[in-house]
Design a protein around this motif. Sequence first.
Motif, PDB file in Angstrom:
ATOM      1  N   ARG A  72       0.860  -1.230  -0.213  1.00 57.36           N
ATOM      2  CA  ARG A  72      -0.081  -0.131   0.018  1.00 57.36           C
ATOM      3  C   ARG A  72       0.898   1.382   0.077  1.00 57.36           C
ATOM      4  NH1 ARG A  72      -4.665  -2.334  -1.448  1.00 57.36           N
ATOM      5  NH2 ARG A  72      -5.375  -3.533  -0.009  1.00 57.36           N
ATOM      6  N   SER A  73       1.770   1.149  -1.007  1.00 51.48           N
ATOM      7  CA  SER A  73       2.763   2.387  -0.938  1.00 51.48           C
ATOM      8  C   SER A  73       2.205   3.640  -1.462  1.00 51.48           C
ATOM      9  CB  SER A  73       3.997   2.108  -2.165  1.00 51.48           C
ATOM     10  OG  SER A  73       3.394   2.047  -3.085  1.00 51.48           O
ATOM     11  N   GLU A  74       2.921   4.881  -1.079  1.00 48.68           N
ATOM     12  CA  GLU A  74       2.233   5.926  -1.602  1.00 48.68           C
ATOM     13  C   GLU A  74       2.585   6.124  -2.986  1.00 48.68           C
ATOM     14  OE1 GLU A  74       4.922   8.881   0.563  1.00 48.68           O
ATOM     15  OE2 GLU A  74       4.146   8.283   2.312  1.00 48.68           O
ATOM     16  N   PRO A  75       1.647   7.123  -3.734  1.00 51.10           N
ATOM     17  CA  PRO A  75       1.656   7.006  -5.104  1.00 51.10           C
ATOM     18  C   PRO A  75       2.865   7.480  -5.887  1.00 51.10           C
ATOM     19  CG  PRO A  75      -0.227   8.374  -4.215  1.00 51.10           C
ATOM     20  CD  PRO A  75       0.785   7.891  -3.134  1.00 51.10           C
ATOM     21  N   LEU A  76       3.799   8.630  -5.290  1.00 54.40           N
ATOM     22  CA  LEU A  76       4.893   8.592  -5.912  1.00 54.40           C
ATOM     23  C   LEU A  76       5.927   7.770  -6.031  1.00 54.40           C
ATOM     24  CD1 LEU A  76       6.501  10.719  -7.589  1.00 54.40           C
ATOM     25  CD2 LEU A  76       7.195  11.621  -5.431  1.00 54.40           C
ATOM     26  N   PRO A  77       6.179   6.869  -5.239  1.00 57.72           N
ATOM     27  CA  PRO A  77       7.324   6.025  -5.139  1.00 57.72           C
ATOM     28  C   PRO A  77       6.648   4.479  -5.995  1.00 57.72           C
ATOM     29  CG  PRO A  77       7.214   6.548  -2.635  1.00 57.72           C
ATOM     30  CD  PRO A  77       6.091   7.368  -3.900  1.00 57.72           C
ATOM     31  N   GLY A  78       5.325   4.383  -5.988  1.00 56.80           N
ATOM     32  CA  GLY A  78       4.884   3.461  -6.641  1.00 56.80           C
ATOM     33  C   GLY A  78       4.781   3.564  -8.243  1.00 56.80           C
ATOM     34  N   PHE A  79       4.498   4.878  -8.480  1.00 55.21           N
ATOM     35  CA  PHE A  79       4.697   5.440  -9.790  1.00 55.21           C
ATOM     36  C   PHE A  79       6.011   5.158 -10.448  1.00 55.21           C
ATOM     37  CE2 PHE A  79       5.534   8.561 -12.861  1.00 55.21           C
ATOM     38  CZ  PHE A  79       4.742   8.133 -13.846  1.00 55.21           C
ATOM     39  N   GLY A  80       6.813   5.646  -9.735  1.00 55.54           N
ATOM     40  CA  GLY A  80       8.496   5.615  -9.967  1.00 55.54           C
ATOM     41  C   GLY A  80       8.837   4.002 -10.396  1.00 55.54           C
ATOM     42  N   LEU A  81       8.438   3.241  -9.559  1.00 60.44           N
ATOM     43  CA  LEU A  81       8.707   1.914  -9.633  1.00 60.44           C
ATOM     44  C   LEU A  81       7.824   1.242 -10.746  1.00 60.44           C
ATOM     45  CD1 LEU A  81       9.945  -0.895  -8.616  1.00 60.44           C
ATOM     46  CD2 LEU A  81       8.093  -1.205  -7.302  1.00 60.44           C
ATOM     47  N   LEU A  82       6.663   1.429 -11.022  1.00 61.28           N
ATOM     48  CA  LEU A  82       5.964   1.195 -12.182  1.00 61.28           C
ATOM     49  C   LEU A  82       6.674   1.782 -13.579  1.00 61.28           C
ATOM     50  CD1 LEU A  82       2.163   0.919 -11.218  1.00 61.28           C
ATOM     51  CD2 LEU A  82       3.839  -0.991 -11.716  1.00 61.28           C
ATOM     52  N   ALA A  83       6.963   2.948 -13.334  1.00 58.77           N
ATOM     53  CA  ALA A  83       7.640   3.570 -14.611  1.00 58.77           C
ATOM     54  C   ALA A  83       8.732   2.894 -15.090  1.00 58.77           C
ATOM     55  CB  ALA A  83       7.695   4.989 -14.506  1.00 58.77           C
ATOM     56  N   VAL A  84       9.751   2.606 -14.313  1.00 52.25           N
ATOM     57  CA  VAL A  84      10.815   2.030 -14.481  1.00 52.25           C
ATOM     58  C   VAL A  84      10.895   0.501 -14.914  1.00 52.25           C
ATOM     59  CG1 VAL A  84      12.932   1.141 -13.353  1.00 52.25           C
ATOM     60  CG2 VAL A  84      12.222   3.585 -12.833  1.00 52.25           C
ATOM     61  N   SER A  85       9.799  -0.228 -14.338  1.00 48.34           N
ATOM     62  CA  SER A  85       9.432  -1.620 -14.798  1.00 48.34           C
ATOM     63  C   SER A  85       8.783  -1.454 -16.283  1.00 48.34           C
ATOM     64  CB  SER A  85       8.229  -2.146 -13.655  1.00 48.34           C
ATOM     65  OG  SER A  85       8.944  -2.106 -12.286  1.00 48.34           O
ATOM     66  N   LEU A  86       7.960  -0.500 -16.389  1.00 52.12           N
ATOM     67  CA  LEU A  86       7.342  -0.807 -17.802  1.00 52.12           C
ATOM     68  C   LEU A  86       8.305  -0.357 -18.910  1.00 52.12           C
ATOM     69  CD1 LEU A  86       4.129   0.787 -17.150  1.00 52.12           C
ATOM     70  CD2 LEU A  86       4.531  -1.411 -17.873  1.00 52.12           C
ATOM     71  N   VAL A  87       9.144   0.569 -18.709  1.00 56.17           N
ATOM     72  CA  VAL A  87      10.520   0.937 -19.629  1.00 56.17           C
ATOM     73  C   VAL A  87      11.386  -0.482 -19.755  1.00 56.17           C
ATOM     74  CG1 VAL A  87      12.325   2.283 -20.109  1.00 56.17           C
ATOM     75  CG2 VAL A  87      10.389   3.299 -19.139  1.00 56.17           C
ATOM     76  N   LEU A  88      11.659  -0.927 -18.591  1.00 51.65           N
ATOM     77  CA  LEU A  88      12.409  -2.537 -18.779  1.00 51.65           C
ATOM     78  C   LEU A  88      11.621  -3.333 -19.479  1.00 51.65           C
ATOM     79  CD1 LEU A  88      14.922  -3.925 -17.914  1.00 51.65           C
ATOM     80  CD2 LEU A  88      13.583  -4.583 -15.897  1.00 51.65           C
ATOM     81  N   TRP A  89      10.392  -3.708 -19.253  1.00 53.62           N
ATOM     82  CA  TRP A  89       9.374  -4.511 -20.097  1.00 53.62           C
ATOM     83  C   TRP A  89       9.564  -4.121 -21.539  1.00 53.62           C
ATOM     84  CZ3 TRP A  89       5.365  -4.145 -23.433  1.00 53.62           C
ATOM     85  CH2 TRP A  89       4.933  -5.574 -23.550  1.00 53.62           C
ATOM     86  N   MET A  90       9.677  -2.722 -22.165  1.00 54.81           N
ATOM     87  CA  MET A  90       9.338  -2.552 -23.213  1.00 54.81           C
ATOM     88  C   MET A  90      10.889  -2.786 -24.110  1.00 54.81           C
ATOM     89  SD  MET A  90       7.066   0.790 -23.848  1.00 54.81           S
ATOM     90  CE  MET A  90       7.893   1.880 -22.284  1.00 54.81           C
ATOM     91  N   LYS A  91      11.903  -2.490 -23.176  1.00 51.33           N
ATOM     92  CA  LYS A  91      13.122  -2.670 -23.632  1.00 51.33           C
ATOM     93  C   LYS A  91      13.500  -4.388 -23.815  1.00 51.33           C
ATOM     94  CE  LYS A  91      15.237   1.415 -23.500  1.00 51.33           C
ATOM     95  NZ  LYS A  91      16.016   1.922 -24.720  1.00 51.33           N
ATOM     96  N   LEU A  92      13.256  -4.908 -22.985  1.00 48.86           N
ATOM     97  CA  LEU A  92      13.351  -6.577 -22.884  1.00 48.86           C
ATOM     98  C   LEU A  92      12.502  -7.158 -24.088  1.00 48.86           C
ATOM     99  CD1 LEU A  92      13.519  -7.681 -19.314  1.00 48.86           C
ATOM    100  CD2 LEU A  92      15.423  -7.200 -20.970  1.00 48.86           C
TER     101      LEU A  92
END
Length: 112
Positions: A72-92
């Motif tokens: 139940r993280s705060e929005p900003l750290p959760g958004f940052g993690l999801l943004a990095v994860s989605l960029v990594l997914w697109m790269k892979l």
Amino acid sequence: WLGTTGGARSEEHLPLLVCYLCHPLFSIAALTLENLLARTKSRALDVALRIVYSAVLFAVVAIPCRVINVTRSEPLPGFGLLAVSLVLWMKLYSYSEANAHLRAMYRANKAL
């Protein structure tokens, strides 16, 4: 920047930080699978390795989503993690598709 909120909330961001640190593991797994796919000659092994690669791609997005949901993280750290994860997914995904096309062209030219 995950620990800047201070207080008791700082410890709650630790699982998100661990997810950030796990991203290189996904990249290493993808590189290893691509190396195995480049060396395989068996169609059945090729399909099995692609299924494993799909599981790695799924894990790149699913694990951070689950961690964010459970903590139940705060929005900003959760958004940052999801943004990095989605960029990594697109790269892979792009990496796997480009290599698959190059392997297919190489094998087609080698067969001639």
